[in-house]
Design a protein around this motif. Structure first.
Motif, PDB file in Angstrom:
ATOM      1  N   ALA A 276     -12.035   9.528  -4.171  1.00  0.00           N
ATOM      2  CA  ALA A 276     -11.134  10.116  -5.160  1.00  0.00           C
ATOM      3  C   ALA A 276     -11.564   9.734  -6.572  1.00  0.00           C
ATOM      4  O   ALA A 276     -11.765   8.556  -6.867  1.00  0.00           O
ATOM      5  N   LEU A 277     -11.711  10.735  -7.419  1.00  0.00           N
ATOM      6  CA  LEU A 277     -11.982  10.521  -8.844  1.00  0.00           C
ATOM      7  C   LEU A 277     -10.656  10.599  -9.587  1.00  0.00           C
ATOM      8  O   LEU A 277      -9.946  11.612  -9.502  1.00  0.00           O
ATOM      9  N   MET A 278     -10.318   9.515 -10.286  1.00  0.00           N
ATOM     10  CA  MET A 278      -9.023   9.435 -10.955  1.00  0.00           C
ATOM     11  C   MET A 278      -9.215   9.027 -12.410  1.00  0.00           C
ATOM     12  O   MET A 278     -10.294   8.600 -12.811  1.00  0.00           O
ATOM     13  N   GLY A 279      -8.143   9.160 -13.177  1.00  0.00           N
ATOM     14  CA  GLY A 279      -8.209   8.791 -14.580  1.00  0.00           C
ATOM     15  C   GLY A 279      -8.495   7.309 -14.758  1.00  0.00           C
ATOM     16  O   GLY A 279      -8.181   6.492 -13.892  1.00  0.00           O
ATOM     17  N   GLU A 280      -9.101   6.963 -15.881  1.00  0.00           N
ATOM     18  CA  GLU A 280      -9.449   5.574 -16.146  1.00  0.00           C
ATOM     19  C   GLU A 280      -8.200   4.699 -16.147  1.00  0.00           C
ATOM     20  O   GLU A 280      -7.188   5.030 -16.756  1.00  0.00           O
ATOM     21  N   GLY A 281      -8.286   3.586 -15.424  1.00  0.00           N
ATOM     22  CA  GLY A 281      -7.175   2.657 -15.355  1.00  0.00           C
ATOM     23  C   GLY A 281      -6.128   3.011 -14.318  1.00  0.00           C
ATOM     24  O   GLY A 281      -5.130   2.296 -14.168  1.00  0.00           O
ATOM     25  N   SER A 282      -6.330   4.122 -13.582  1.00  0.00           N
ATOM     26  CA  SER A 282      -5.359   4.507 -12.550  1.00  0.00           C
ATOM     27  C   SER A 282      -5.404   3.507 -11.391  1.00  0.00           C
ATOM     28  O   SER A 282      -6.464   3.006 -11.032  1.00  0.00           O
ATOM     29  N   ASP A 283      -4.257   3.266 -10.799  1.00  0.00           N
ATOM     30  CA  ASP A 283      -4.177   2.366  -9.652  1.00  0.00           C
ATOM     31  C   ASP A 283      -3.838   3.184  -8.411  1.00  0.00           C
ATOM     32  O   ASP A 283      -2.682   3.558  -8.182  1.00  0.00           O
ATOM     33  N   ALA A 284      -4.851   3.474  -7.622  1.00  0.00           N
ATOM     34  CA  ALA A 284      -4.657   4.292  -6.423  1.00  0.00           C
ATOM     35  C   ALA A 284      -3.678   3.638  -5.461  1.00  0.00           C
ATOM     36  O   ALA A 284      -2.909   4.331  -4.785  1.00  0.00           O
ATOM     37  N   ARG A 285      -3.690   2.306  -5.394  1.00  0.00           N
ATOM     38  CA  ARG A 285      -2.837   1.619  -4.422  1.00  0.00           C
ATOM     39  C   ARG A 285      -1.358   1.838  -4.717  1.00  0.00           C
ATOM     40  O   ARG A 285      -0.546   1.988  -3.808  1.00  0.00           O
ATOM     41  N   LYS A 286      -1.005   1.857  -5.996  1.00  0.00           N
ATOM     42  CA  LYS A 286       0.394   2.094  -6.359  1.00  0.00           C
ATOM     43  C   LYS A 286       0.816   3.506  -5.983  1.00  0.00           C
ATOM     44  O   LYS A 286       1.939   3.738  -5.532  1.00  0.00           O
ATOM     45  N   ARG A 287      -0.091   4.448  -6.165  1.00  0.00           N
ATOM     46  CA  ARG A 287       0.243   5.835  -5.831  1.00  0.00           C
ATOM     47  C   ARG A 287       0.302   6.046  -4.321  1.00  0.00           C
ATOM     48  O   ARG A 287       1.099   6.832  -3.828  1.00  0.00           O
ATOM     49  N   LEU A 288      -0.537   5.340  -3.597  1.00  0.00           N
ATOM     50  CA  LEU A 288      -0.572   5.500  -2.145  1.00  0.00           C
ATOM     51  C   LEU A 288       0.622   4.844  -1.472  1.00  0.00           C
ATOM     52  O   LEU A 288       1.115   5.327  -0.449  1.00  0.00           O
ATOM     53  N   GLY A 289       1.081   3.728  -2.024  1.00  0.00           N
ATOM     54  CA  GLY A 289       2.151   2.982  -1.386  1.00  0.00           C
ATOM     55  C   GLY A 289       1.670   2.342  -0.097  1.00  0.00           C
ATOM     56  O   GLY A 289       0.474   2.096   0.093  1.00  0.00           O
ATOM     57  N   ASP A 290       2.594   2.077   0.796  1.00  0.00           N
ATOM     58  CA  ASP A 290       2.256   1.464   2.087  1.00  0.00           C
ATOM     59  C   ASP A 290       1.557   2.484   2.976  1.00  0.00           C
ATOM     60  O   ASP A 290       2.096   3.579   3.190  1.00  0.00           O
ATOM     61  N   PHE A 291       0.386   2.157   3.491  1.00  0.00           N
ATOM     62  CA  PHE A 291      -0.291   3.062   4.422  1.00  0.00           C
ATOM     63  C   PHE A 291      -1.222   2.261   5.322  1.00  0.00           C
ATOM     64  O   PHE A 291      -1.571   1.126   5.011  1.00  0.00           O
ATOM     65  N   GLY A 292      -1.598   2.847   6.418  1.00  0.00           N
ATOM     66  CA  GLY A 292      -2.466   2.156   7.372  1.00  0.00           C
ATOM     67  C   GLY A 292      -3.925   2.277   7.019  1.00  0.00           C
ATOM     68  O   GLY A 292      -4.670   3.049   7.631  1.00  0.00           O
ATOM     69  N   GLY A 293      -4.362   1.542   6.041  1.00  0.00           N
ATOM     70  CA  GLY A 293      -5.761   1.592   5.618  1.00  0.00           C
ATOM     71  C   GLY A 293      -5.973   0.694   4.419  1.00  0.00           C
ATOM     72  O   GLY A 293      -5.181  -0.203   4.140  1.00  0.00           O
ATOM     73  N   HIS A 294      -7.043   0.947   3.671  1.00  0.00           N
ATOM     74  CA  HIS A 294      -7.301   0.143   2.476  1.00  0.00           C
ATOM     75  C   HIS A 294      -8.037   0.975   1.433  1.00  0.00           C
ATOM     76  O   HIS A 294      -8.765   1.925   1.760  1.00  0.00           O
ATOM     77  N   ALA A 295      -7.812   0.626   0.186  1.00  0.00           N
ATOM     78  CA  ALA A 295      -8.399   1.344  -0.952  1.00  0.00           C
ATOM     79  C   ALA A 295      -9.264   0.391  -1.755  1.00  0.00           C
ATOM     80  O   ALA A 295      -8.830  -0.704  -2.119  1.00  0.00           O
ATOM     81  N   THR A 296     -10.499   0.812  -2.046  1.00  0.00           N
ATOM     82  CA  THR A 296     -11.459  -0.004  -2.785  1.00  0.00           C
ATOM     83  C   THR A 296     -11.811   0.687  -4.096  1.00  0.00           C
ATOM     84  O   THR A 296     -12.124   1.885  -4.112  1.00  0.00           O
ATOM     85  N   LEU A 297     -11.745  -0.045  -5.179  1.00  0.00           N
ATOM     86  CA  LEU A 297     -12.122   0.481  -6.501  1.00  0.00           C
ATOM     87  C   LEU A 297     -13.635   0.341  -6.652  1.00  0.00           C
ATOM     88  O   LEU A 297     -14.144  -0.745  -6.935  1.00  0.00           O
ATOM     89  N   VAL A 298     -14.346   1.434  -6.463  1.00  0.00           N
ATOM     90  CA  VAL A 298     -15.814   1.410  -6.454  1.00  0.00           C
ATOM     91  C   VAL A 298     -16.388   1.479  -7.864  1.00  0.00           C
ATOM     92  O   VAL A 298     -17.369   0.812  -8.192  1.00  0.00           O
ATOM     93  N   ARG A 299     -15.807   2.310  -8.700  1.00  0.00           N
ATOM     94  CA  ARG A 299     -16.258   2.408 -10.099  1.00  0.00           C
ATOM     95  C   ARG A 299     -15.049   2.332 -11.000  1.00  0.00           C
ATOM     96  O   ARG A 299     -14.140   3.141 -10.898  1.00  0.00           O
ATOM     97  N   ALA A 300     -15.050   1.322 -11.875  1.00  0.00           N
ATOM     98  CA  ALA A 300     -13.893   1.077 -12.735  1.00  0.00           C
ATOM     99  C   ALA A 300     -14.232   1.318 -14.193  1.00  0.00           C
ATOM    100  O   ALA A 300     -15.399   1.343 -14.592  1.00  0.00           O
TER     101      ALA A 300
END
Length: 373
Positions: free
Chosen positions: A309-333
């Protein structure tokens, strides 16, 4: 510091007075590194053993990935786990090394069928945080007792030890390949189609979906590989399976190579501003999770089990995803401002185990300190 031998590397680590930034070719630099001193492993390089008949290759950790692939090609062999080239995505230069590939467990689209990098790593030699040389595994697949350090080191990002040598299982190149292209599917329809194909007897070796492909329209990609007769038969059966869809079959070797490299290296998000997140999840959850992200651009791999997922600078994918069965890694910040931690927070029990392992292998806390925080 650029040691040229394993002994020199061990001396560098044992005498270190502070944190070290462990680096191979520097092409996969992600995460926060709390170190002023860089320890490069590119000087520890070279293929020390290659037995095509045994499908086995042993190489020093600093060996360029390109050198290994060039050695395999004349024998019509490959690294089945399809390691990524992230230079375009991360804006890095230099040459990827096999040590960096193993340390990051870099695995491309074929992971859904063949397995990950760690599944093809037979043995390792490495130097821990005290400067002690350790080895585990060998040159054949076998069961082990105690710690399986081969798998433990794969994906540890240099926090448990600095790789000096890896033994890998190789795979014969297939005779031919094909890609079934299904046009115009929504994300939910694409995940359903990929799951259906992966559950079929037709041995899919790649299943990806781009809501906006190279031409800007949705495309779902299903790869099959093998002998000519088998590939032709399976391609036709898959066409029949999706006869109610807009289906095409691609057989050009060059177009197939370019198309799956486009998926593997996340070319869709190269040279575009924003942060890049990598989300591992249940394929059935992927469309809903992707909707929550409100991303600028999306790419599904592993049949929907991996979302880029390409998102706006400083976006926090984890907050948007909430609780889910997986994990999110910030590859390019973003280069400026506060950013979320690179790696997904671990459950308490797993975090305790990880901390204990790092304390065991790196008691001084000097190896890539901060990258997992």
């Amino acid at each position: 510091m650029s040691p040229q031998t394993e002994a020199e590397l061990a001396e560098c680590i044992s005498s270190a007075q502070g944190p070290l930034h462990i680096q191979g070719g520097g092409t996969r630099s992600i995460g926060r590194i709390n170190a002023a001193t860089t320890l490069e492993t590119t000087g520890i390089s070279g293929i020390s053993l290659y037995e095509p008949g045994a499908l086995t290759l042993v190489a020093q950790a600093g060996t360029p990935l390109a050198e290994i692939e060039a050695a395999l090609l004349p024998e019509r062999q490959r690294l089945a786990f399809e390691p990524q080239d992230l230079r375009g995505l991360l804006g890095t230069t230099g040459q990827s090394t096999i040590g960096g590939v193993v340390a990051s467990n870099s695995s491309g689209p074929r992971r859904i069928q063949a397995g990950a990098c760690r599944d093809f790593t037979l043995g390792t030699r490495f130097v821990d945080g005290t400067g002690t040389v350790l080895k585990n595994g060998g040159r054949v697949m076998k069961n082990v007792t105690g710690y399986d350090l081969v798998k433990l080191l794969s994906g540890s990002w240099g926090t448990l030890g600095v790789l000096t040598e890896v033994s890998l299982k190789t795979q014969p190149l297939p005779e031919t390949a094909a890609c079934i292209l299904i046009n115009g599917l929504s994300d939910s329809e694409a995940v359903t189609a990929m799951s259906r194909a992966l559950g079929s007897p037709y041995e899919i070796t790649g299943a990806a979906h781009a809501p906006a492909g190279i031409d800007g329209h949705p495309v779902t990609m299903l790869r099959i590989e093998g002998f000519e007769g088998s590939v032709s038969y399976r391609a036709e059966e898959l066409r029949k399976m999706f006869s109610d869809k807009d289906v095409a079959i691609e057989r050009s070797p060059d177009r197939l190579k370019d198309g799956w490299r486009w998926v593997r290296d996340v070319a869709l998000m190269q040279d575009k501003p924003g942060d890049v997140w990598r989300i591992s999840c249940k394929p059935s959850d992927a469309p809903e999770l992707a909707h929550r992200l409100k991303a600028t651009s999306l790419l599904y791999d592993w049949g929907g089990g991996l979302i880029w997922a390409l998102m706006g600078e400083g976006s926090d994918a984890r907050k948007r995803l909430g609780d889910f069965g997986g994990h999110a890694t910030l590859v390019r910040a973003s280069k400026s401002g506060a950013t979320p931690p690179t790696f997904h927070p671990e459950p308490a029990a797993l975090a305790t185990l990880s901390k204990s392992l790092r304390a065991k292998f790196d008691p001084k806390g000097i190896l890539n300190s901060g990258i997992m925080d």
